[in-house]
Design an enzyme around this catalytic site. Sequence first.
Site, PDB file in Angstrom:
ATOM      1  N   ALA A  31       0.878  -1.177   0.000  1.00  0.00           N
ATOM      2  CA  ALA A  31       0.000   0.000   0.000  1.00  0.00           C
ATOM      3  C   ALA A  31       0.914   1.225   0.000  1.00  0.00           C
ATOM      4  O   ALA A  31       2.090   1.117  -0.349  1.00  0.00           O
ATOM      5  CB  ALA A  31      -0.943  -0.049   1.199  1.00  0.00           C
ATOM      6  N   MET A  33       2.528   3.069   2.184  1.00  0.00           N
ATOM      7  CA  MET A  33       3.786   3.101   2.937  1.00  0.00           C
ATOM      8  C   MET A  33       4.782   2.090   2.381  1.00  0.00           C
ATOM      9  O   MET A  33       5.962   2.409   2.180  1.00  0.00           O
ATOM     10  CB  MET A  33       3.522   2.822   4.420  1.00  0.00           C
ATOM     11  CG  MET A  33       2.758   3.907   5.123  1.00  0.00           C
ATOM     12  SD  MET A  33       3.603   5.503   5.111  1.00  0.00           S
ATOM     13  CE  MET A  33       4.899   5.234   6.298  1.00  0.00           C
ATOM     14  N   GLY A  34       4.303   0.869   2.133  1.00  0.00           N
ATOM     15  CA  GLY A  34       5.193  -0.179   1.641  1.00  0.00           C
ATOM     16  C   GLY A  34       5.847   0.204   0.323  1.00  0.00           C
ATOM     17  O   GLY A  34       7.072   0.150   0.178  1.00  0.00           O
ATOM     18  N   ASN A  52       2.637  -8.986  -1.793  1.00  0.00           N
ATOM     19  CA  ASN A  52       1.402  -8.412  -1.271  1.00  0.00           C
ATOM     20  C   ASN A  52       0.307  -9.466  -1.326  1.00  0.00           C
ATOM     21  O   ASN A  52       0.260 -10.262  -2.275  1.00  0.00           O
ATOM     22  CB  ASN A  52       0.989  -7.186  -2.118  1.00  0.00           C
ATOM     23  CG  ASN A  52      -0.113  -6.395  -1.459  1.00  0.00           C
ATOM     24  OD1 ASN A  52       0.134  -5.661  -0.515  1.00  0.00           O
ATOM     25  ND2 ASN A  52      -1.337  -6.556  -1.952  1.00  0.00           N
ATOM     26  N   SER A 148       7.430   6.874  10.710  1.00  0.00           N
ATOM     27  CA  SER A 148       6.589   8.075  10.607  1.00  0.00           C
ATOM     28  C   SER A 148       7.037   8.972   9.471  1.00  0.00           C
ATOM     29  O   SER A 148       8.206   8.998   9.106  1.00  0.00           O
ATOM     30  CB  SER A 148       6.638   8.875  11.914  1.00  0.00           C
ATOM     31  OG  SER A 148       5.908  10.077  11.754  1.00  0.00           O
ATOM     32  N   GLY A 149       6.098   9.692   8.940  1.00  0.00           N
ATOM     33  CA  GLY A 149       6.419  10.649   7.881  1.00  0.00           C
ATOM     34  C   GLY A 149       5.444  10.547   6.727  1.00  0.00           C
ATOM     35  O   GLY A 149       5.537  11.296   5.757  1.00  0.00           O
ATOM     36  N   LYS A 203       6.682   5.034  18.944  1.00  0.00           N
ATOM     37  CA  LYS A 203       5.895   5.522  17.804  1.00  0.00           C
ATOM     38  C   LYS A 203       4.475   5.878  18.249  1.00  0.00           C
ATOM     39  O   LYS A 203       3.892   6.869  17.793  1.00  0.00           O
ATOM     40  CB  LYS A 203       5.860   4.457  16.692  1.00  0.00           C
ATOM     41  CG  LYS A 203       4.909   4.789  15.522  1.00  0.00           C
ATOM     42  CD  LYS A 203       5.314   6.055  14.814  1.00  0.00           C
ATOM     43  CE  LYS A 203       4.599   6.493  13.578  1.00  0.00           C
ATOM     44  NZ  LYS A 203       3.334   6.043  13.175  1.00  0.00           N
ATOM     45  N   HIS A 206       4.665   9.148  19.888  1.00  0.00           N
ATOM     46  CA  HIS A 206       4.828  10.135  18.804  1.00  0.00           C
ATOM     47  C   HIS A 206       3.454  10.516  18.240  1.00  0.00           C
ATOM     48  O   HIS A 206       3.135  11.693  18.067  1.00  0.00           O
ATOM     49  CB  HIS A 206       5.725   9.547  17.704  1.00  0.00           C
ATOM     50  CG  HIS A 206       5.639  10.274  16.384  1.00  0.00           C
ATOM     51  ND1 HIS A 206       4.569  10.130  15.517  1.00  0.00           N
ATOM     52  CD2 HIS A 206       6.468  11.154  15.795  1.00  0.00           C
ATOM     53  CE1 HIS A 206       4.765  10.892  14.462  1.00  0.00           C
ATOM     54  NE2 HIS A 206       5.901  11.525  14.597  1.00  0.00           N
ATOM     55  N   ASN A 207       2.645   9.509  17.971  1.00  0.00           N
ATOM     56  CA  ASN A 207       1.329   9.791  17.385  1.00  0.00           C
ATOM     57  C   ASN A 207       0.423  10.517  18.369  1.00  0.00           C
ATOM     58  O   ASN A 207      -0.352  11.396  17.978  1.00  0.00           O
ATOM     59  CB  ASN A 207       0.665   8.499  16.912  1.00  0.00           C
ATOM     60  CG  ASN A 207       1.256   8.004  15.605  1.00  0.00           C
ATOM     61  OD1 ASN A 207       2.415   8.262  15.303  1.00  0.00           O
ATOM     62  ND2 ASN A 207       0.482   7.277  14.830  1.00  0.00           N
ATOM     63  N   GLU A 210       1.401  13.938  18.301  1.00  0.00           N
ATOM     64  CA  GLU A 210       0.902  14.493  17.027  1.00  0.00           C
ATOM     65  C   GLU A 210      -0.568  14.926  17.180  1.00  0.00           C
ATOM     66  O   GLU A 210      -0.949  16.016  16.726  1.00  0.00           O
ATOM     67  CB  GLU A 210       1.064  13.414  15.957  1.00  0.00           C
ATOM     68  CG  GLU A 210       0.597  13.772  14.570  1.00  0.00           C
ATOM     69  CD  GLU A 210       0.716  12.543  13.650  1.00  0.00           C
ATOM     70  OE1 GLU A 210       1.795  11.918  13.591  1.00  0.00           O
ATOM     71  OE2 GLU A 210      -0.288  12.205  12.997  1.00  0.00           O
ATOM     72  N   TYR A 211      -1.370  14.102  17.830  1.00  0.00           N
ATOM     73  CA  TYR A 211      -2.769  14.474  18.076  1.00  0.00           C
ATOM     74  C   TYR A 211      -2.813  15.795  18.857  1.00  0.00           C
ATOM     75  O   TYR A 211      -3.607  16.689  18.554  1.00  0.00           O
ATOM     76  CB  TYR A 211      -3.482  13.405  18.923  1.00  0.00           C
ATOM     77  CG  TYR A 211      -4.122  12.263  18.166  1.00  0.00           C
ATOM     78  CD1 TYR A 211      -3.377  11.426  17.347  1.00  0.00           C
ATOM     79  CD2 TYR A 211      -5.484  11.992  18.316  1.00  0.00           C
ATOM     80  CE1 TYR A 211      -3.971  10.358  16.693  1.00  0.00           C
ATOM     81  CE2 TYR A 211      -6.083  10.920  17.656  1.00  0.00           C
ATOM     82  CZ  TYR A 211      -5.312  10.109  16.848  1.00  0.00           C
ATOM     83  OH  TYR A 211      -5.902   9.049  16.195  1.00  0.00           O
ATOM     84  N   ARG A 466     -13.047   9.406  50.413  1.00  0.00           N
ATOM     85  CA  ARG A 466     -12.927   7.955  50.153  1.00  0.00           C
ATOM     86  C   ARG A 466     -12.959   7.183  51.468  1.00  0.00           C
ATOM     87  O   ARG A 466     -13.551   6.107  51.566  1.00  0.00           O
ATOM     88  CB  ARG A 466     -11.622   7.662  49.402  1.00  0.00           C
ATOM     89  CG  ARG A 466     -11.569   8.239  47.994  1.00  0.00           C
ATOM     90  CD  ARG A 466     -10.263   7.877  47.301  1.00  0.00           C
ATOM     91  NE  ARG A 466     -10.217   6.464  46.963  1.00  0.00           N
ATOM     92  CZ  ARG A 466      -9.210   5.646  47.264  1.00  0.00           C
ATOM     93  NH1 ARG A 466      -8.167   6.110  47.913  1.00  0.00           N
ATOM     94  NH2 ARG A 466      -9.251   4.395  46.908  1.00  0.00           N
TER      95      ARG A 466
END
Length: 503
Positions: A31, A33-34, A52, A148-149, A203, A206-207, A210-211, A466
């Site tokens: 796809a 990325m690959g 694939n 990533s990228g 990773k 990282h994401n 990113e959010y 409590r």
Amino acid sequence: MHETQGTGAAATDISTQDMIGVADIGVVGLAVMGENLVLNMEGRGFTVAVFNRTVARVDDFVDGRAAGLRIVGARSPEAFVRALKPPRRVLMMVRAGDPVDQTIEHLLPYLEPGDILMDGGNSHFADTERRAALLRERGLLYVGTGVSGGEEGALHGPSIMPGGHAEAWPHVGPIFQAIAARVADGTPCCDWVGAGGSGHFVKMVHNGIEYGDMQMIGEAYALMRGALGFTPERMSEVFARWNEGRLDSYLVEITARILATKDDATGVPMVDVILDTAGQKGTGKWTSTTALDLGVPAATIAEAVFARCMSALKDERVTASGVLAGPDAAWQGDADAFVADLELALYASKICSYAQGFSLMRLAAVEYGWQLDYGRVAQMWRGGCIIRAAFLDDIKAAYDASPLLPNLLLAPFFRDALAGAQGAWRRVVGAAVTLGIPVPAFSSALAYYDGYRSERLPANLLQAQRDYFGAHTYERVDQPRGKFFHTDWTGEGGDTASTPYTV
Ligand code: NBP
């Protein structure tokens, strides 16, 4: 404008083509990325075998973008593995989840002890830990690597975050470091992260970050639009200017470009024709649930995920907008001064969001027994990836100076930056609250800052509650930590207390 939809192509049964032991590395999953990673590897001088599940994709690739290149198309897992030089290096670039397990299952009969199997998709780190343990028993070296990228990064130089079986690194490091992005001094944005699922964990964080970055940029946009009434063109200029200073980053850069782009069909700014509902593919949610699991306050990242959830309630929001009252206030003041405040609010919020992400990695390293080098992580994110930003140099410097830093906020550079920004930051959050413009990331980042710097929080009252209703006990300010007490608040409870533990 392109309308996209799944192809639903079925696998075709094509006989294998025998090219034995010729390829330096193999990639399964053609796809976006690959394909681009394969072309990147080939461009760096490596011969790459490809496979694939839907074999037609192999043919399309080999006859199309890969035509004339050192790329060997295989039409079965067996032919694919046979095309590789030993020890075989296989990189899976398939959808995370079951497809990874199925791909492993299809490849396993043909792999031998000492071969290296890598997952470059966005797999959950716990799945990677499980697969690594399983494949270790079979003598295989398993690596889970964050990549990533996006499409462009994959083709020209991504950030690559590999972790897993350390013996794999000398075999895959030269390939990964050759195709990775590089920082200004030539250092590749790829280094060995650590054991087990640590590469995918880094990773995932990282994401999550990113959010947070994207949400905070969105909030700056919402304030310029809602409070100041700026046009997209004018906001584009602001973001372009910010990109030349402390906010210099890929996401701010593309935001400036996006705001300057018009819809071909209508001539209206693109942002104004795009529906305000955001999608998500799970990594922000994983970061947030992992933070909850490990007890790390990563509220800004979680708020960014919830903000996407809120955006998805489009129909409900439309209804509620006609039902629920907001303030009548309109913004008044100097627009330039407010924009200057906004830049600092965005910067300070960003520092807090990164502090949360790095705290999460620090706690995970303790929990899972990983040795993480946070300066190196910052450097891996410095180029090639979506959160690449000049400010990562400052994070690297902070961790290089103090590798055991408990929280980024305590590094002198960031401590001073926050002290300098907090006035503007508070004015921005205050204005947003007054105007009824939601800024969940800005305000939660500020609450994180204020919470972290609070010597005393109201948790004493919470512990009392409590203990009152559930005999959950409390610690006392005048007794050593770890000694628990219970009070019979109502006179009817007796001395029996619940066992103190934290889940
Ligand atoms: P997708 O995430 O869309 O995955 C498509 C690939 O997975 C195709 O090769 C497809 O084969 C294969 N696949 C599926 Br779907 N089910 C399979 C199964 N049961 N067995 C074997 N293969 C199967 O592709 P992508 O966007 O290139 O992403 C690849 C990985 O990289 C993902 O984990 C993604 O999260 C991660 N990632 C993506 C980006 C990005 O910007 N897109 C960035 C960073 C990381 P088929 O052709 O036969 O359907």
